[in-house]
Design an enzyme around this catalytic site. Structure first.
Site, PDB file in Angstrom:
ATOM      1  N   HIS A   1      13.508   2.448  -1.280  1.00  0.00           N
ATOM      2  CA  HIS A   1      13.504   1.141  -0.608  1.00  0.00           C
ATOM      3  C   HIS A   1      13.826  -0.009  -1.558  1.00  0.00           C
ATOM      4  O   HIS A   1      13.489  -1.154  -1.284  1.00  0.00           O
ATOM      5  CB  HIS A   1      12.146   0.899   0.075  1.00  0.00           C
ATOM      6  CG  HIS A   1      11.914   1.829   1.235  1.00  0.00           C
ATOM      7  ND1 HIS A   1      10.667   2.039   1.785  1.00  0.00           N
ATOM      8  CD2 HIS A   1      12.761   2.603   1.949  1.00  0.00           C
ATOM      9  CE1 HIS A   1      10.765   2.916   2.789  1.00  0.00           C
ATOM     10  NE2 HIS A   1      12.021   3.271   2.900  1.00  0.00           N
TER      11      HIS A   1
ATOM     12  N   CYS B   1      28.111  -9.997  -2.727  1.00  0.00           N
ATOM     13  CA  CYS B   1      28.735  -9.962  -4.058  1.00  0.00           C
ATOM     14  C   CYS B   1      28.103  -8.799  -4.836  1.00  0.00           C
ATOM     15  O   CYS B   1      26.920  -8.521  -4.685  1.00  0.00           O
ATOM     16  CB  CYS B   1      28.479 -11.260  -4.832  1.00  0.00           C
ATOM     17  SG  CYS B   1      29.340 -12.682  -4.150  1.00  0.00           S
TER      18      CYS B   1
ATOM     19  N   ALA C   1      -6.604   9.210   3.871  1.00  0.00           N
ATOM     20  CA  ALA C   1      -6.803   9.226   5.334  1.00  0.00           C
ATOM     21  C   ALA C   1      -5.810  10.202   5.971  1.00  0.00           C
ATOM     22  O   ALA C   1      -4.761  10.481   5.393  1.00  0.00           O
ATOM     23  CB  ALA C   1      -6.583   7.822   5.895  1.00  0.00           C
TER      24      ALA C   1
ATOM     25  N   CYS D   1      29.096 -17.134  -5.080  1.00  0.00           N
ATOM     26  CA  CYS D   1      29.661 -17.578  -3.789  1.00  0.00           C
ATOM     27  C   CYS D   1      28.789 -18.620  -3.085  1.00  0.00           C
ATOM     28  O   CYS D   1      29.175 -19.142  -2.048  1.00  0.00           O
ATOM     29  CB  CYS D   1      29.899 -16.377  -2.875  1.00  0.00           C
ATOM     30  SG  CYS D   1      28.382 -15.735  -2.169  1.00  0.00           S
TER      31      CYS D   1
ATOM     32  N   THR E   1       1.327   8.007   1.335  1.00  0.00           N
ATOM     33  CA  THR E   1       2.234   7.415   2.327  1.00  0.00           C
ATOM     34  C   THR E   1       1.751   7.754   3.730  1.00  0.00           C
ATOM     35  O   THR E   1       1.303   8.871   3.979  1.00  0.00           O
ATOM     36  CB  THR E   1       3.709   7.854   2.126  1.00  0.00           C
ATOM     37  OG1 THR E   1       4.489   7.416   3.231  1.00  0.00           O
ATOM     38  CG2 THR E   1       3.860   9.346   1.949  1.00  0.00           C
ATOM     39  N   SER E   2       1.854   6.765   4.610  1.00  0.00           N
ATOM     40  CA  SER E   2       1.381   6.980   5.981  1.00  0.00           C
ATOM     41  C   SER E   2       2.367   7.834   6.769  1.00  0.00           C
ATOM     42  O   SER E   2       2.073   8.247   7.886  1.00  0.00           O
ATOM     43  CB  SER E   2       1.216   5.633   6.687  1.00  0.00           C
ATOM     44  OG  SER E   2       2.440   4.928   6.665  1.00  0.00           O
TER      45      SER E   2
ATOM     46  N   ASN F   1       7.984   2.789  -2.884  1.00  0.00           N
ATOM     47  CA  ASN F   1       7.442   1.551  -3.442  1.00  0.00           C
ATOM     48  C   ASN F   1       8.539   0.728  -4.097  1.00  0.00           C
ATOM     49  O   ASN F   1       9.505   1.261  -4.635  1.00  0.00           O
ATOM     50  CB  ASN F   1       6.337   1.874  -4.445  1.00  0.00           C
ATOM     51  CG  ASN F   1       5.156   2.526  -3.772  1.00  0.00           C
ATOM     52  OD1 ASN F   1       5.045   2.464  -2.545  1.00  0.00           O
ATOM     53  ND2 ASN F   1       4.295   3.160  -4.537  1.00  0.00           N
TER      54      ASN F   1
ATOM     55  N   ARG G   1       4.362 -11.598  -3.084  1.00  0.00           N
ATOM     56  CA  ARG G   1       4.243 -10.168  -3.379  1.00  0.00           C
ATOM     57  C   ARG G   1       4.711  -9.873  -4.816  1.00  0.00           C
ATOM     58  O   ARG G   1       4.137  -9.028  -5.500  1.00  0.00           O
ATOM     59  CB  ARG G   1       5.064  -9.353  -2.376  1.00  0.00           C
ATOM     60  CG  ARG G   1       4.560  -9.528  -0.948  1.00  0.00           C
ATOM     61  CD  ARG G   1       5.353  -8.673   0.014  1.00  0.00           C
ATOM     62  NE  ARG G   1       5.077  -7.255  -0.142  1.00  0.00           N
ATOM     63  CZ  ARG G   1       5.917  -6.287   0.235  1.00  0.00           C
ATOM     64  NH1 ARG G   1       7.087  -6.586   0.774  1.00  0.00           N
ATOM     65  NH2 ARG G   1       5.599  -5.031   0.076  1.00  0.00           N
TER      66      ARG G   1
HETATM   67  P1  NAD Z   1       1.638   2.420   4.141  1.00  0.00           P
HETATM   68  O1  NAD Z   1       1.006   1.122   3.788  1.00  0.00           O
HETATM   69  O2  NAD Z   1       2.181   2.625   5.486  1.00  0.00           O
HETATM   70  O3  NAD Z   1       0.589   3.615   3.916  1.00  0.00           O
HETATM   71  C1  NAD Z   1      -0.199   3.730   2.773  1.00  0.00           C
HETATM   72  C2  NAD Z   1      -0.892   5.084   2.819  1.00  0.00           C
HETATM   73  O4  NAD Z   1      -1.585   5.261   1.590  1.00  0.00           O
HETATM   74  C3  NAD Z   1      -1.919   5.230   3.937  1.00  0.00           C
HETATM   75  O5  NAD Z   1      -1.682   6.462   4.619  1.00  0.00           O
HETATM   76  C4  NAD Z   1      -3.267   5.267   3.204  1.00  0.00           C
HETATM   77  O6  NAD Z   1      -4.196   6.120   3.831  1.00  0.00           O
HETATM   78  C5  NAD Z   1      -2.867   5.814   1.854  1.00  0.00           C
HETATM   79  N1  NAD Z   1      -3.711   5.409   0.731  1.00  0.00           N
HETATM   80  C6  NAD Z   1      -4.281   4.198   0.508  1.00  0.00           C
HETATM   81  N2  NAD Z   1      -4.904   4.205  -0.679  1.00  0.00           N
HETATM   82  C7  NAD Z   1      -4.722   5.441  -1.220  1.00  0.00           C
HETATM   83  C8  NAD Z   1      -5.117   6.053  -2.446  1.00  0.00           C
HETATM   84  N3  NAD Z   1      -5.833   5.404  -3.370  1.00  0.00           N
HETATM   85  N4  NAD Z   1      -4.722   7.335  -2.655  1.00  0.00           N
HETATM   86  C9  NAD Z   1      -4.010   8.024  -1.742  1.00  0.00           C
HETATM   87  N5  NAD Z   1      -3.619   7.495  -0.570  1.00  0.00           N
HETATM   88  C10 NAD Z   1      -3.961   6.216  -0.320  1.00  0.00           C
HETATM   89  O7  NAD Z   1       2.746   2.646   3.028  1.00  0.00           O
HETATM   90  P2  NAD Z   1       4.077   3.513   3.022  1.00  0.00           P
HETATM   91  O8  NAD Z   1       3.841   4.820   3.683  1.00  0.00           O
HETATM   92  O9  NAD Z   1       4.533   3.475   1.610  1.00  0.00           O
HETATM   93  O10 NAD Z   1       5.160   2.765   3.940  1.00  0.00           O
HETATM   94  C11 NAD Z   1       5.310   1.408   4.166  1.00  0.00           C
HETATM   95  C12 NAD Z   1       6.347   0.613   3.398  1.00  0.00           C
HETATM   96  O11 NAD Z   1       5.574  -0.237   2.583  1.00  0.00           O
HETATM   97  C13 NAD Z   1       7.246   1.261   2.412  1.00  0.00           C
HETATM   98  O12 NAD Z   1       8.527   1.073   2.868  1.00  0.00           O
HETATM   99  C14 NAD Z   1       7.106   0.449   1.092  1.00  0.00           C
HETATM  100  O13 NAD Z   1       8.377  -0.013   0.673  1.00  0.00           O
HETATM  101  C15 NAD Z   1       6.309  -0.717   1.474  1.00  0.00           C
HETATM  102  N6  NAD Z   1       5.271  -1.198   0.551  1.00  0.00           N
HETATM  103  C16 NAD Z   1       5.371  -0.999  -0.775  1.00  0.00           C
HETATM  104  C17 NAD Z   1       4.368  -1.439  -1.626  1.00  0.00           C
HETATM  105  C18 NAD Z   1       4.518  -1.219  -3.115  1.00  0.00           C
HETATM  106  O14 NAD Z   1       5.649  -1.208  -3.614  1.00  0.00           O
HETATM  107  N7  NAD Z   1       3.413  -1.013  -3.847  1.00  0.00           N
HETATM  108  C19 NAD Z   1       3.231  -2.067  -1.095  1.00  0.00           C
HETATM  109  C20 NAD Z   1       3.164  -2.267   0.289  1.00  0.00           C
HETATM  110  C21 NAD Z   1       4.194  -1.824   1.110  1.00  0.00           C
HETATM  111 ZN    ZN Z   2      27.567 -14.069  -3.538  1.00  0.00          ZN
END
Ligand code: NAD
Ligand code: ZN
Length: 254
Positions: A123, A135, A219, A154, A192-193, A106, A74
């Site tokens: 997060h 530490c 969505a 450590c 965000t979902s 993110n 990742r």
């Molecule tokens: P999620 O994957 O659950 O949801 C993503 C949401 O984004 C969905 O509802 C989808 O419909 C929407 N989406 C997709 N493409 C889009 C676009 N172009 N424009 C607008 N909306 C769009 O992600 P989440 O809600 O962030 O929660 C899940 C966890 O995933 C978080 O805790 C996060 O830390 C982690 N995560 C982070 C990353 C990153 O840092 N880029 C990537 C994957 C997961």
């Molecule tokens: Zn340590």
């Protein structure tokens, strides 16, 4: 952008007069940068695992090498990504509005790369590693780093500085995010979902405190009844247009 998704006049005019706006972003904001969202899946080697099975303290404890290599995968994916126009528009909102609080779920660091100066990383951050045994402070790790490294102080494993399922949000991030949510006039929930708590609860909290809540997501999510406006469009296309409309409206008022 789909012409069927016009910018709602009520949202633009509220943003044009607001003193304090909060934006909460999720993985969808980085999707147009080529970073896959959680729900859109794992690819290749990792396709057979659910993120919920990998992003936990128990999984790391059971097999540090395997979990570290998932994060390595990742990390390389995210390191190759660049901010998109959605990230850049959010950085501009910070300079346009009297007060703007950006909370992100993110872990990819793309908001800071786009120029946002104050980001609450709810997060954590994938590029910051710390000691599993606790530490203090981050530890630099060379990249790439195929094997899980040890803490130089450590000898315990180093872990990615992210919040795993079942772990608490860093207290300062949580308190600052809640305080901003309680005071804001407009709360934008973007890409965000709205499934992962406690971040998902912030939109409802803002709504209960009297803020206008608007959602930008390609969505539907469970925020029906909370979001007064739902803009079904990719954030990388919609946010620059929203920024332009708000900027024009603000300039015409001054
Ligand atoms: P999620 O994957 O659950 O949801 C993503 C949401 O984004 C969905 O509802 C989808 O419909 C929407 N989406 C997709 N493409 C889009 C676009 N172009 N424009 C607008 N909306 C769009 O992600 P989440 O809600 O962030 O929660 C899940 C966890 O995933 C978080 O805790 C996060 O830390 C982690 N995560 C982070 C990353 C990153 O840092 N880029 C990537 C994957 C997961
Ligand atoms: Zn340590």
């Amino acid at each position: 952008m789909d012409p069927a998704v016009p910018l709602p006049a009520g949202l633009v005019s509220r943003l044009a007069t607001a003193r304090h706006v909060v934006a909460l972003t999720g993985a969808g904001v980085s999707a147009e940068s080529g970073v896959p969202t959680f729900r859109d899946a794992q690819t290749g080697l990792w396709a057979r695992f659910r993120p919920e099975e990998l992003a936990t303290p128990e999984a790391f404890e059971a097999d540090p090498a395997m979990i570290w290599s998932w994060y390595e995968w990742r990390r390389e994916l995210m390191a190759a990504a660049a901010p998109n126009p959605g990230h850049r528009a959010l950085a501009e909102f910070e300079t346009l509005l009297p007060e703007f609080t950006l909370i992100t779920q993110n872990i990819d660091g793309l908001h800071a790369q786009a120029g946002s100066r104050r980001v609450i990383e709810f997060h954590g951050n994938l590029f910051v590693n710390r000691c599993l045994a606790g530490c203090d402070g981050p530890v630099d790790v060379p990249r790439p780093c195929p094997e899980p490294p040890r803490c130089p102080r450590c000898g315990a494993w180093l872990r990615p500085g992210v919040v795993w399922f079942g772990e608490a949000i860093p207290i300062e991030a949580l308190q600052t995010a809640k305080a901003a949510t309680d005071r804001c006039e407009v709360f934008l929930t973007i890409g965000t979902s709205a499934l992962v708590q406690p971040a998902a609860g912030l939109a409802l909290r803002a709504h209960d405190c009297g803020a206008m809540v608007a959602e930008i997501n390609i969505a539907p999510t469970g925020l029906n009844g909370v979001a007064q406006y739902r803009l079904a469009a990719p954030s990388g296309e919609l946010l620059p247009q929203l920024l332009d409309a708000v900027r024009r409206r603000r300039e015409s008022r001054s």
